[in-house]
Motif scaffolding. Sequence first.
Motif, PDB file in Angstrom:
ATOM      1  N   LEU A   1      37.507  21.003   1.545  1.00 13.06           N
ATOM      2  CA  LEU A   1      35.745  19.936   1.569  1.00 13.06           C
ATOM      3  C   LEU A   1      35.521  19.197   1.295  1.00 13.06           C
ATOM      4  CD1 LEU A   1      33.021  21.686  -0.046  1.00 13.06           C
ATOM      5  CD2 LEU A   1      35.030  21.760  -1.857  1.00 13.06           C
ATOM      6  N   ARG A   2      34.399  18.880   1.427  1.00 12.41           N
ATOM      7  CA  ARG A   2      33.627  17.433   1.158  1.00 12.41           C
ATOM      8  C   ARG A   2      32.140  17.240   0.645  1.00 12.41           C
ATOM      9  NH1 ARG A   2      33.936  11.991   4.185  1.00 12.41           N
ATOM     10  NH2 ARG A   2      31.997  11.226   3.834  1.00 12.41           N
ATOM     11  N   ILE A   3      32.334  16.695  -0.710  1.00 18.04           N
ATOM     12  CA  ILE A   3      31.099  16.485  -1.277  1.00 18.04           C
ATOM     13  C   ILE A   3      30.395  15.470  -1.727  1.00 18.04           C
ATOM     14  CG2 ILE A   3      29.198  17.650  -3.031  1.00 18.04           C
ATOM     15  CD1 ILE A   3      31.218  20.368  -3.250  1.00 18.04           C
ATOM     16  N   ASP A   4      29.288  14.906  -0.832  1.00 17.36           N
ATOM     17  CA  ASP A   4      29.040  13.323  -0.180  1.00 17.36           C
ATOM     18  C   ASP A   4      28.064  13.098  -2.128  1.00 17.36           C
ATOM     19  OD1 ASP A   4      30.738  12.570   1.574  1.00 17.36           O
ATOM     20  OD2 ASP A   4      28.542  13.226   2.917  1.00 17.36           O
ATOM     21  N   PRO A   5      28.139  11.679  -2.168  1.00 16.88           N
ATOM     22  CA  PRO A   5      27.510  11.609  -3.611  1.00 16.88           C
ATOM     23  C   PRO A   5      26.194  11.511  -3.260  1.00 16.88           C
ATOM     24  CG  PRO A   5      28.693   9.640  -2.989  1.00 16.88           C
ATOM     25  CD  PRO A   5      28.860  10.529  -1.901  1.00 16.88           C
TER      26      PRO A   5
END
Length: 147
Positions: free
Chosen positions: A23-27
Amino acid sequence: MIELKDASKAYPNGVHALNHIDLRIDPGEFVYVIGPTGSGKSTLIKLLNGEEVADSGTVTVNGINVGALKHRKVPKYRRNIGCIFQDYRLLPRLTVYENIAFALEVTGTPSKQIRQRVREVLELVDLKDKERAYPDELSGGQQQRVT
Ligand SMILES: Nc1ncnc2c1ncn2[C@@H]1O[C@H](COP(=O)(O)OP(=O)(O)OP(=O)(O)O)[C@@H](O)[C@H]1O
Ligand SMILES: [Mg+2]
């Protein structure tokens, strides 16, 4: 940025709460995690705030490898995380007002600003009339709003 790489977590009773999560959540991204009861949502949050540690894989928040954080560094790390717990976790001996002010006090907010913010949020969640009440004098929904 929040990033999980192949993260898995099983509890001591053998329940595999999370299996190989990437999972990747960007700023600036605003993300909802939805799923059936027991599907691992709270476990995911616990990996982010260091309450639980992944058995394998990595959990990185703003460049910090959360699973590798030393115990004594966890409290400071958590000051940058706002978390509304499913089980409320209000401080029983503090009033509604004091519970809300507490998070701002420990992060060093000036007291004038604290008074202003607490009033604002009490109004926002429609609990102005409860500011002097203690958590055990509130309904479940009211406690959730204080949290
Ligand atoms: N401390 C624990 N010890 C053992 N098993 C646990 C523990 N916490 C959670 N579990 C199990 O891990 C799985 C995932 O639980 P989790 O709390 O992450 O689910 P959830 O998606 O937040 O559910 P809910 O929507 O009901 O809050 C469930 O099967 C649960 O029973
Ligand atoms: Mg949950």
